[in-house]
Design a protein around this motif. Structure first.
Motif, short mmCIF file in Angstrom:
data_model
loop_
_atom_site.label_atom_id
_atom_site.label_comp_id
_atom_site.label_asym_id
_atom_site.label_seq_id
_atom_site.Cartn_x
_atom_site.Cartn_y
_atom_site.Cartn_z
N TRP A 83 3.13 -1.46 -8.94
CA TRP A 83 3.31 0.07 -9.20
C TRP A 83 3.82 0.17 -10.69
CZ3 TRP A 83 8.11 2.40 -10.60
CH2 TRP A 83 7.70 3.82 -10.56
N VAL A 112 0.83 -1.17 -0.05
CA VAL A 112 0.00 0.04 -0.15
C VAL A 112 1.09 1.31 -0.03
CG1 VAL A 112 -1.74 1.49 1.35
CG2 VAL A 112 -2.18 -1.10 1.13
N SER A 158 1.06 4.45 -2.54
CA SER A 158 0.35 5.62 -2.09
C SER A 158 1.46 6.95 -1.92
CB SER A 158 -0.40 5.44 -0.39
OG SER A 158 -0.69 6.68 0.08
N ARG A 181 4.99 7.15 0.07
CA ARG A 181 6.07 5.90 -0.93
C ARG A 181 7.27 6.10 -0.27
NH1 ARG A 181 4.71 7.52 -6.34
NH2 ARG A 181 2.98 6.30 -5.99
N SER A 189 7.45 4.46 3.94
CA SER A 189 7.29 3.33 4.27
C SER A 189 8.34 2.33 4.33
CB SER A 189 6.13 2.69 3.41
OG SER A 189 6.34 2.69 2.11
#
Length: 169
Positions: A155, A119, A123, A127, A130
């Motif tokens: 992605w 996720v 996002s 990005r 994380s």
């Protein structure tokens, strides 16, 4: 604005395809990623693809490599920075105050991290952060590697779809 980028891309020599992984790397880099937009990468990939010199699989593969290297760098920065962070006097003081909450939060992060990696890659606001968080909490490198490959592949497929769609317009 698109005309400016189109003229700029057209004026570049063909060997500057290296700009694609560079932009993808910068987009996923720890601090720089907060300021480099994915729209810029999408625009560059779309314009290079529209010129017809390179196929979409080549461009998307290069973007995948750049994003993957940026994520791995962020993970290992978080992993190497963790000892300094956890041994900080202020952090230790806060952890003693909130010991129970910290344990619950860490357990949640460790169990939900694989989903968070996927996720997080998709996002834009988180990005670049994380992978660092995954390194800070002590996620095993092999686990991060596997889920990061999956996240970067998803992605990259999304980037391919958007670039193809932009070219059709």
């Amino acid at each position: 604005m698109a005309e400016f980028f189109s003229d700029w891309i057209a004026s570049l020599p063909p060997n500057t395809i290296a700009i694609v992984p560079l932009i993808a790397f910068l987009e996923s880099c720890v601090v720089v990623g907060l300021f480099v937009s994915g729209i810029f990468l999408l625009t560059v990939v779309s314009l290079i693809y529209a010129q017809g010199e390179f196929g979409l699989p080549v461009l998307v593969s290069l973007a995948f490599v750049g994003a993957f290297v940026g994520d791995q760098l962020g993970f290992y920065i978080g992993r190497s920075g963790a000892p300094f962070l956890w041994h900080s006097r202020w952090i230790r003081k806060q952890l003693v105050k909130r010991k129970q909450s910290y344990r619950k939060y860490r357990r949640l992060l460790l169990t939900a991290t694989p989903v968070a990696i996927c996720v997080g890659r998709l996002s834009p606001p988180i990005r670049s952060i994380s992978p660092v968080i995954a390194g800070l909490i002590g996620l095993r490198p092999l686990t991060f590697l596997i889920y990061d490959i999956l996240a970067c592949a998803i992605w990259a497929l999304g980037l391919a779809g958007l670039a193809y769609g932009a070219n059709q317009i």
